[in-house]
Design a protein around this motif. Sequence first.
Motif, PDB file in Angstrom:
ATOM      1  N   ILE A  52       0.873  -1.168   0.000  1.00 31.54           N
ATOM      2  CA  ILE A  52       0.000   0.000   0.000  1.00 31.54           C
ATOM      3  C   ILE A  52       0.913   1.221   0.000  1.00 31.54           C
ATOM      4  O   ILE A  52       1.451   1.605   1.037  1.00 31.54           O
ATOM      5  CB  ILE A  52      -0.959   0.032   1.209  1.00 31.54           C
ATOM      6  CG1 ILE A  52      -1.921  -1.154   1.175  1.00 31.54           C
ATOM      7  CG2 ILE A  52      -1.801   1.304   1.162  1.00 31.54           C
ATOM      8  CD1 ILE A  52      -1.498  -2.264   2.017  1.00 31.54           C
ATOM      9  N   PRO A  53       1.119   1.816  -1.189  1.00 27.28           N
ATOM     10  CA  PRO A  53       1.919   3.028  -1.246  1.00 27.28           C
ATOM     11  C   PRO A  53       1.043   4.224  -0.875  1.00 27.28           C
ATOM     12  O   PRO A  53      -0.102   4.321  -1.319  1.00 27.28           O
ATOM     13  CB  PRO A  53       2.357   3.105  -2.715  1.00 27.28           C
ATOM     14  CG  PRO A  53       1.319   2.339  -3.467  1.00 27.28           C
ATOM     15  CD  PRO A  53       0.733   1.341  -2.517  1.00 27.28           C
ATOM     16  N   ARG A  94      10.743  -4.430  -5.744  1.00 30.24           N
ATOM     17  CA  ARG A  94      10.696  -4.764  -7.166  1.00 30.24           C
ATOM     18  C   ARG A  94       9.275  -4.680  -7.698  1.00 30.24           C
ATOM     19  O   ARG A  94       9.024  -4.096  -8.756  1.00 30.24           O
ATOM     20  CB  ARG A  94      11.280  -6.167  -7.398  1.00 30.24           C
ATOM     21  CG  ARG A  94      11.147  -6.662  -8.840  1.00 30.24           C
ATOM     22  CD  ARG A  94      11.560  -8.126  -8.997  1.00 30.24           C
ATOM     23  NE  ARG A  94      11.023  -9.030  -8.008  1.00 30.24           N
ATOM     24  CZ  ARG A  94       9.785  -9.521  -8.007  1.00 30.24           C
ATOM     25  NH1 ARG A  94       8.919  -9.168  -8.945  1.00 30.24           N
ATOM     26  NH2 ARG A  94       9.392 -10.357  -7.066  1.00 30.24           N
ATOM     27  N   GLU A  95       8.315  -5.255  -6.961  1.00 32.55           N
ATOM     28  CA  GLU A  95       6.915  -5.243  -7.405  1.00 32.55           C
ATOM     29  C   GLU A  95       6.374  -3.820  -7.518  1.00 32.55           C
ATOM     30  O   GLU A  95       5.691  -3.488  -8.485  1.00 32.55           O
ATOM     31  CB  GLU A  95       6.028  -6.053  -6.451  1.00 32.55           C
ATOM     32  CG  GLU A  95       6.122  -7.539  -6.624  1.00 32.55           C
ATOM     33  CD  GLU A  95       5.624  -8.045  -7.974  1.00 32.55           C
ATOM     34  OE1 GLU A  95       4.751  -7.409  -8.607  1.00 32.55           O
ATOM     35  OE2 GLU A  95       6.119  -9.091  -8.404  1.00 32.55           O
ATOM     36  N   LEU A  96       6.666  -2.983  -6.539  1.00 30.22           N
ATOM     37  CA  LEU A  96       6.155  -1.612  -6.566  1.00 30.22           C
ATOM     38  C   LEU A  96       6.727  -0.843  -7.754  1.00 30.22           C
ATOM     39  O   LEU A  96       6.011  -0.109  -8.428  1.00 30.22           O
ATOM     40  CB  LEU A  96       6.485  -0.894  -5.255  1.00 30.22           C
ATOM     41  CG  LEU A  96       5.892   0.504  -5.107  1.00 30.22           C
ATOM     42  CD1 LEU A  96       4.363   0.479  -5.173  1.00 30.22           C
ATOM     43  CD2 LEU A  96       6.358   1.132  -3.795  1.00 30.22           C
ATOM     44  N   HIS A 103       9.218   4.316  -6.136  1.00 25.34           N
ATOM     45  CA  HIS A 103      10.295   3.967  -5.200  1.00 25.34           C
ATOM     46  C   HIS A 103       9.915   4.575  -3.859  1.00 25.34           C
ATOM     47  O   HIS A 103       9.465   5.720  -3.806  1.00 25.34           O
ATOM     48  CB  HIS A 103      11.637   4.545  -5.666  1.00 25.34           C
ATOM     49  CG  HIS A 103      12.059   4.049  -7.004  1.00 25.34           C
ATOM     50  ND1 HIS A 103      12.826   2.927  -7.176  1.00 25.34           N
ATOM     51  CD2 HIS A 103      11.804   4.517  -8.244  1.00 25.34           C
ATOM     52  CE1 HIS A 103      13.021   2.716  -8.462  1.00 25.34           C
ATOM     53  NE2 HIS A 103      12.412   3.679  -9.137  1.00 25.34           N
ATOM     54  N   ALA A 104      10.119   3.823  -2.799  1.00 21.82           N
ATOM     55  CA  ALA A 104       9.784   4.313  -1.463  1.00 21.82           C
ATOM     56  C   ALA A 104      11.031   4.324  -0.586  1.00 21.82           C
ATOM     57  O   ALA A 104      11.834   3.398  -0.624  1.00 21.82           O
ATOM     58  CB  ALA A 104       8.712   3.431  -0.829  1.00 21.82           C
ATOM     59  N   GLU A 105      11.145   5.385   0.192  1.00 17.54           N
ATOM     60  CA  GLU A 105      12.256   5.489   1.151  1.00 17.54           C
ATOM     61  C   GLU A 105      11.916   4.807   2.471  1.00 17.54           C
ATOM     62  O   GLU A 105      12.797   4.344   3.176  1.00 17.54           O
ATOM     63  CB  GLU A 105      12.597   6.959   1.407  1.00 17.54           C
ATOM     64  CG  GLU A 105      13.199   7.671   0.221  1.00 17.54           C
ATOM     65  CD  GLU A 105      14.543   7.090  -0.195  1.00 17.54           C
ATOM     66  OE1 GLU A 105      15.359   6.764   0.691  1.00 17.54           O
ATOM     67  OE2 GLU A 105      14.753   6.941  -1.417  1.00 17.54           O
ATOM     68  N   LYS A 133       8.832   8.316  -4.543  1.00 17.55           N
ATOM     69  CA  LYS A 133       9.350   9.012  -5.727  1.00 17.55           C
ATOM     70  C   LYS A 133       8.788   8.281  -6.937  1.00 17.55           C
ATOM     71  O   LYS A 133       8.850   7.055  -7.011  1.00 17.55           O
ATOM     72  CB  LYS A 133      10.873   8.984  -5.738  1.00 17.55           C
ATOM     73  CG  LYS A 133      11.488   9.815  -4.642  1.00 17.55           C
ATOM     74  CD  LYS A 133      12.993   9.859  -4.759  1.00 17.55           C
ATOM     75  CE  LYS A 133      13.523  10.719  -3.633  1.00 17.55           C
ATOM     76  NZ  LYS A 133      14.471  10.087  -2.805  1.00 17.55           N
ATOM     77  N   GLU A 134       8.229   9.062  -7.859  1.00 14.33           N
ATOM     78  CA  GLU A 134       7.626   8.460  -9.047  1.00 14.33           C
ATOM     79  C   GLU A 134       8.669   8.257 -10.138  1.00 14.33           C
ATOM     80  O   GLU A 134       9.540   9.088 -10.347  1.00 14.33           O
ATOM     81  CB  GLU A 134       6.469   9.325  -9.557  1.00 14.33           C
ATOM     82  CG  GLU A 134       5.314   9.352  -8.574  1.00 14.33           C
ATOM     83  CD  GLU A 134       4.067  10.004  -9.124  1.00 14.33           C
ATOM     84  OE1 GLU A 134       3.667   9.679 -10.264  1.00 14.33           O
ATOM     85  OE2 GLU A 134       3.476  10.833  -8.409  1.00 14.33           O
TER      86      GLU A 134
END
Length: 185
Positions: A52-53, A94-96, A103-105, A133-134
Amino acid sequence: MNEQHNPWTLLDAKEVYANPWISVEHHEVLNPSGKPGIYGKVHFRNVAIGIIPIDTDGNTWLVGQWRYPLDRYSWEIPEGGGPLKVDILDSAKRELEEECGLHAEKWTELQRLHLSNSVGDELGILFLAQDLKEGIAAPEETEQLLVRKVPLTVAFQMVEDGVITDSLSVAGLQKVQLLQLQGKL
């Protein structure tokens, strides 16, 4: 009833089908009453991963795709399979990226669950992904995806309305909603 005692007795097990993702076994058993019986067991070769982003404005991303086994379209959180011998967080990242180009920090494991424990051993792990980050998505060749950025409230309503029925998605979004209500998100 003793939670530590298995009341089933395995008499014989045979693999009857296998592919790169699952294997199916036929078991001859003695059931908990001591009578002969059978059991079919599906073994999953991957861990199910759901993400869940959430961005700073309270939006999330949903992925739409045709699900072959259901013969219907499905709206879901970004999700996929992670090989058992690969770090689960690496698989989630990888999936996201593949499905949403994100990309998530910050990553938080939300929940572990068994997806259909009456017939299979599939483990699902849900993650919260933040500080996003998109980038550019790169779906696998088997995926024809429609990706939508929506407010979390819309995703919650889609669960409530039965539009989202995928188990990882329902569990993950309800967990996030609960954390929000508790002021923990």
